[in-house]
Design an enzyme around this catalytic site. Structure first.
Site, short mmCIF file in Angstrom:
data_model
loop_
_atom_site.label_atom_id
_atom_site.label_comp_id
_atom_site.label_asym_id
_atom_site.label_seq_id
_atom_site.Cartn_x
_atom_site.Cartn_y
_atom_site.Cartn_z
N HIS A 156 1.65 0.83 4.37
CA HIS A 156 0.11 1.97 5.07
C HIS A 156 -0.77 0.64 5.70
CE1 HIS A 156 -0.53 0.92 0.37
NE2 HIS A 156 -1.21 0.45 0.66
N HIS B 224 -4.48 -0.70 6.25
CA HIS B 224 -6.16 -0.44 6.09
C HIS B 224 -7.09 -0.93 7.20
CE1 HIS B 224 -5.81 -0.68 1.65
NE2 HIS B 224 -4.30 -1.47 1.86
P1 5GP Z 1 -2.40 -1.71 -1.30
O1 5GP Z 1 -3.17 -2.45 -2.35
O2 5GP Z 1 -1.48 -0.73 -1.85
O3 5GP Z 1 -2.64 -2.18 -0.35
O4 5GP Z 1 -3.88 -0.33 -1.39
C1 5GP Z 1 -3.55 0.95 -2.11
C2 5GP Z 1 -4.78 1.67 -1.34
O5 5GP Z 1 -4.59 2.41 -1.49
C3 5GP Z 1 -5.98 1.07 -2.58
O6 5GP Z 1 -6.77 0.49 -1.63
C4 5GP Z 1 -6.06 2.28 -3.50
O7 5GP Z 1 -7.92 2.57 -3.28
C5 5GP Z 1 -5.98 3.32 -2.16
N1 5GP Z 1 -5.60 4.59 -2.99
C6 5GP Z 1 -4.83 4.58 -4.18
N2 5GP Z 1 -5.07 5.52 -4.49
C7 5GP Z 1 -5.26 6.50 -3.44
C8 5GP Z 1 -5.42 7.96 -3.67
O8 5GP Z 1 -5.39 8.84 -4.15
N3 5GP Z 1 -6.26 8.32 -2.35
C9 5GP Z 1 -6.92 7.36 -1.62
N4 5GP Z 1 -7.67 8.17 -0.58
N5 5GP Z 1 -6.36 6.56 -1.47
C10 5GP Z 1 -6.06 5.38 -2.82
#
Ligand code: 5GP
Ligand code: ZN
Length: 136
Positions: free
Chosen positions: A99, A101
């Site tokens: 994903h 951001h």
């Molecule tokens: P990563 O650290 O993997 O790059 O980012 C994961 C992101 O997903 C985090 O910013 C976290 O807040 C978001 N996130 C985790 N679980 C959920 C969820 O169930 N719904 C949404 N909308 N965001 C999520």
């Protein structure tokens, strides 16, 4: 992927605050934003990291992210915007479904305000360049 949160969101099993959707891409608000409007853009199909995404899907994600970035930036009247993507735990990836951001930013908002750059040791930069070129 049965136990992937983002696959569950794609399937509609977990709700999300949807921003955009097409055949290949889904975008929704991050549940724990760095600033309000922090948005995620992801392929609907499950890929763990950037490395596995097929070109057509990646193109669709990036083009959607470009369009959504500007809407986020204007919509929340941000002063800046970070486009970030984490691969593997060591780089901060918590959800193992690739994903992007889109993070609206403001002066002195406390996130990534400095970049802890260091200097290369003598010869290290060229050695590093060669290691990368060998894999390209
Ligand atoms: P990563 O650290 O993997 O790059 O980012 C994961 C992101 O997903 C985090 O910013 C976290 O807040 C978001 N996130 C985790 N679980 C959920 C969820 O169930 N719904 C949404 N909308 N965001 C999520
Ligand atoms: Zn997934």
């Amino acid at each position: 992927m049965a136990d992937c949160i983002f696959c569950k969101i794609v399937q509609g099993e977990i709700p999300c605050a949807k921003i955009y959707e097409d055949d290949l891409v889904l975008s929704f608000l991050d549940i724990n934003p760095i600033n309000p409007g922090h948005t995620l853009v992801l392929p609907k199909n499950h890929y763990e990291t950037l490395f596995e995404v097929d070109p057509e899907t990646l193109e669709a994600c990036i083009l959607a992210a470009q369009k959504i970035s500007e809407a986020v930036y204007r919509g929340v009247k941000a002063a800046g915007l970070n486009f970030l993507q984490n691969n593997f735990r060591a780089a901060g990836q918590l959800i193992e479904h690739v994903h992007f951001h889109l993070i609206p930013r403001y002066e002195k908002d406390g996130f990534l305000t400095s970049w802890p750059g260091r200097e290369y040791a003598a010869g290290e930069m060229e050695k590093t360049r060669k290691k990368i070129l060998a894999e390209l």
